[in-house]
Write a protein that holds these residues in place. Structure first.
Motif, mmCIF file in Angstrom:
data_model
loop_
_atom_site.group_PDB
_atom_site.id
_atom_site.type_symbol
_atom_site.label_atom_id
_atom_site.label_comp_id
_atom_site.label_asym_id
_atom_site.label_seq_id
_atom_site.Cartn_x
_atom_site.Cartn_y
_atom_site.Cartn_z
ATOM 1 N N GLU A 81 0.810 -1.221 0.000
ATOM 2 C CA GLU A 81 0.000 0.000 0.000
ATOM 3 C C GLU A 81 0.845 1.273 0.000
ATOM 4 O O GLU A 81 0.345 2.349 -0.342
ATOM 5 C CB GLU A 81 -0.911 0.023 1.228
ATOM 6 C CG GLU A 81 -1.889 -1.126 1.325
ATOM 7 C CD GLU A 81 -1.329 -2.312 2.102
ATOM 8 O OE1 GLU A 81 -2.097 -3.240 2.388
ATOM 9 O OE2 GLU A 81 -0.113 -2.303 2.407
ATOM 10 N N TYR A 84 0.767 3.381 -3.190
ATOM 11 C CA TYR A 84 -0.484 3.860 -3.767
ATOM 12 C C TYR A 84 -0.416 5.360 -4.041
ATOM 13 O O TYR A 84 -1.070 5.865 -4.954
ATOM 14 C CB TYR A 84 -1.661 3.569 -2.831
ATOM 15 C CG TYR A 84 -2.030 2.107 -2.740
ATOM 16 C CD1 TYR A 84 -1.368 1.134 -3.494
ATOM 17 C CD2 TYR A 84 -3.040 1.682 -1.895
ATOM 18 C CE1 TYR A 84 -1.712 -0.200 -3.404
ATOM 19 C CE2 TYR A 84 -3.395 0.343 -1.792
ATOM 20 C CZ TYR A 84 -2.724 -0.589 -2.547
ATOM 21 O OH TYR A 84 -3.062 -1.917 -2.449
ATOM 22 N N LYS A 108 -6.655 1.582 -6.709
ATOM 23 C CA LYS A 108 -6.156 0.894 -5.523
ATOM 24 C C LYS A 108 -6.555 1.639 -4.250
ATOM 25 O O LYS A 108 -6.957 1.032 -3.251
ATOM 26 C CB LYS A 108 -4.636 0.761 -5.595
ATOM 27 C CG LYS A 108 -4.135 -0.213 -6.641
ATOM 28 C CD LYS A 108 -4.420 -1.649 -6.230
ATOM 29 C CE LYS A 108 -3.756 -2.631 -7.176
ATOM 30 N NZ LYS A 108 -4.047 -4.039 -6.781
ATOM 31 N N PHE A 112 -8.970 0.275 -1.316
ATOM 32 C CA PHE A 112 -8.419 0.252 0.034
ATOM 33 C C PHE A 112 -9.324 1.021 0.998
ATOM 34 O O PHE A 112 -9.652 0.541 2.089
ATOM 35 C CB PHE A 112 -7.015 0.864 0.029
ATOM 36 C CG PHE A 112 -6.394 1.007 1.382
ATOM 37 C CD1 PHE A 112 -5.707 -0.041 1.976
ATOM 38 C CD2 PHE A 112 -6.487 2.208 2.083
ATOM 39 C CE1 PHE A 112 -5.134 0.084 3.232
ATOM 40 C CE2 PHE A 112 -5.917 2.343 3.343
ATOM 41 C CZ PHE A 112 -5.238 1.281 3.916
#
Length: 224
Positions: A81, A84, A108, A112
């Motif tokens: 992550e 991102y 993404k 998330f």
């Protein structure tokens, strides 16, 4: 004084201020959220079109036990992550390749946020034993309207409910996404009666939530 950057930074600063006050290390704290994203926005990047500059601040001080910050949830996801949101070259092929601009993996981040933020909001209510019907306003980081609406719908779906009308004020239409400054400026507009019929009253329970840079999420409940 605490100065924060990054979308969830102001919420996190309020949590830090609360900890300082509860521990006796401070009587009051100034929490500032400030961004000048115009310095790092690629004009050729459609994902960055709603980024904006902004700044907001609050003074946090001790309150009676039945008011103020009631509960919180905070977490960092920094493996896959972490990329991102990143810095990269302009999408314009003639631009200086050594100049970096903020870039995002929009889909993404969207996925998330929808998977993590509603659960953090729910955790806050559970920790404070607050019924969802008692929440008067939900103040979410103003990233983009579609994502915020989806988060709100997903949150209320955890209780088999539809979101009430006008529970989530929006300022992105006028102020854009100013990252760490979006929530304090949104709060200020409501407090000063500058956002339609939205207002705060003593005793109201407000649910704050944010997601971004890192990736990080945080949420807290607050009684006015």
């Amino acid at each position: 004084m605490t100065l924060l950057f990054g979308c969830p930074g102001w919420n996190e600063g309020v949590l830090h201020a609360h900890a300082f006050i509860k521990s006796g290390m401070a009587k009051r704290c100034l929490v500032i959220g400030a961004e000048t994203l115009s310095r790092v926005v690629d004009p050729y990047d459609r994902d960055s079109m709603i980024y904006a500059d902004g700044a907001g601040a609050v003074v946090v001080e001790a309150t009676p036990e039945d008011r103020g910050l009631l509960s919180f949830e905070s977490a960092t996801y920094a493996l896959e992550e972490s990329e991102y949101l990143n810095f990269g070259s302009s999408y314009h092929h003639q631009h200086d390749v050594d100049v970096r601009f903020i870039k995002m993996k929009g889909r993404k981040i969207y996925e998330f946020a929808l998977s993590k933020v509603p659960l953090a909001m729910q955790a806050c209510l559970q920790k404070a034993a607050i019924d969802i019907s008692s929440v008067k306003k939900v103040l979410i980081h103003q990233a983009n309207e579609k994502m915020d609406e989806a988060i709100l719908i997903r949150f209320y779906a955890l209780y088999n409910m539809q979101p009430p009308c006008d529970i989530m004020p929006m300022s992105i239409h006028n102020l854009g996404n100013s990252s760490v400054a979006t929530i304090p400026t949104l709060y200020d507009m409501i407090a000063h009666g500058e956002l339609g019929n939205h207002k705060f009253q003593e005793g109201d329970i407000i649910l704050f939530a944010s997601v971004g840079a890192g990736m990080n999420i945080d949420a807290f409940t607050y009684r006015m």
